[in-house]
Design a protein around this motif. Structure first.
Motif, PDB file in Angstrom:
ATOM      1  N   LYS A  22       0.687  -1.255   0.021  1.00 13.91           N
ATOM      2  CA  LYS A  22      -0.111   0.024   0.056  1.00 13.91           C
ATOM      3  C   LYS A  22       0.785   1.338   0.083  1.00 13.91           C
ATOM      4  O   LYS A  22       0.505   2.225  -0.679  1.00 13.91           O
ATOM      5  N   SER A  25       2.240   1.487  -3.426  1.00 15.89           N
ATOM      6  CA  SER A  25       1.242   1.846  -4.432  1.00 15.89           C
ATOM      7  C   SER A  25       0.912   3.433  -4.226  1.00 15.89           C
ATOM      8  O   SER A  25       0.624   4.359  -5.269  1.00 15.89           O
ATOM      9  N   ALA A  26       0.793   3.863  -3.150  1.00 18.68           N
ATOM     10  CA  ALA A  26       0.607   5.330  -2.591  1.00 18.68           C
ATOM     11  C   ALA A  26       1.531   6.187  -3.114  1.00 18.68           C
ATOM     12  O   ALA A  26       1.378   7.392  -3.805  1.00 18.68           O
ATOM     13  N   ILE A  28       3.892   5.729  -5.772  1.00 17.29           N
ATOM     14  CA  ILE A  28       3.624   5.693  -7.047  1.00 17.29           C
ATOM     15  C   ILE A  28       2.377   6.796  -7.676  1.00 17.29           C
ATOM     16  O   ILE A  28       2.709   7.503  -8.406  1.00 17.29           O
ATOM     17  N   LYS A  29       1.313   6.535  -7.049  1.00 18.01           N
ATOM     18  CA  LYS A  29       0.252   7.648  -7.343  1.00 18.01           C
ATOM     19  C   LYS A  29       0.561   8.954  -6.971  1.00 18.01           C
ATOM     20  O   LYS A  29       0.194   9.755  -7.770  1.00 18.01           O
ATOM     21  N   ALA A  30       1.559   9.189  -6.081  1.00 17.79           N
ATOM     22  CA  ALA A  30       1.855  10.494  -5.672  1.00 17.79           C
ATOM     23  C   ALA A  30       2.839  10.914  -6.448  1.00 17.79           C
ATOM     24  O   ALA A  30       3.336  12.048  -6.637  1.00 17.79           O
ATOM     25  N   CYS A  35       7.001   4.920 -12.712  1.00 16.43           N
ATOM     26  CA  CYS A  35       6.306   3.782 -13.238  1.00 16.43           C
ATOM     27  C   CYS A  35       5.934   3.743 -14.501  1.00 16.43           C
ATOM     28  O   CYS A  35       5.810   4.933 -15.412  1.00 16.43           O
ATOM     29  N   LYS A  42       1.073  -1.689 -13.750  1.00 17.33           N
ATOM     30  CA  LYS A  42       2.095  -0.596 -13.409  1.00 17.33           C
ATOM     31  C   LYS A  42       3.297  -1.368 -13.061  1.00 17.33           C
ATOM     32  O   LYS A  42       3.297  -2.289 -12.290  1.00 17.33           O
ATOM     33  N   PRO A  61       4.692   9.829 -14.958  1.00 20.95           N
ATOM     34  CA  PRO A  61       4.720   8.305 -15.044  1.00 20.95           C
ATOM     35  C   PRO A  61       4.616   8.190 -16.846  1.00 20.95           C
ATOM     36  O   PRO A  61       4.436   9.080 -17.232  1.00 20.95           O
TER      37      PRO A  61
END
Length: 64
Positions: A22, A25-26, A28-30, A35, A42, A61
């Motif tokens: 988690k 993943s967070a 990567i999202k931020a 990625c 991803k 990204p």
């Protein structure tokens, strides 16, 4: 020839970094972890991860 993978899944990248799925993943999202997005997957390029850890980060990204 190197046996190392060219890209990591989120689970593999999290294990390499010593963080949870988690958290990875967070990040990567931020945009903290670079990625590749291939379809719905991803993938984290090993070289980009190495550069990020050395302080040479790419923020955007990469979409394929």
């Amino acid at each position: 020839m190197e046996d190392e993978k060219l890209v990591y899944s989120i689970e593999e990248a999290a294990a390499v970094l010593g963080i949870g799925y988690k958290s990875c993943s967070a990040a990567i999202k931020a945009g903290s972890i670079p990625c590749l997005v291939i379809g719905r997957r991803k993938l984290i390029p090993r070289l980009a991860l190495k550069k990020m850890l050395a302080g040479e980060s790419e923020k955007e990204p990469m979409l394929v």
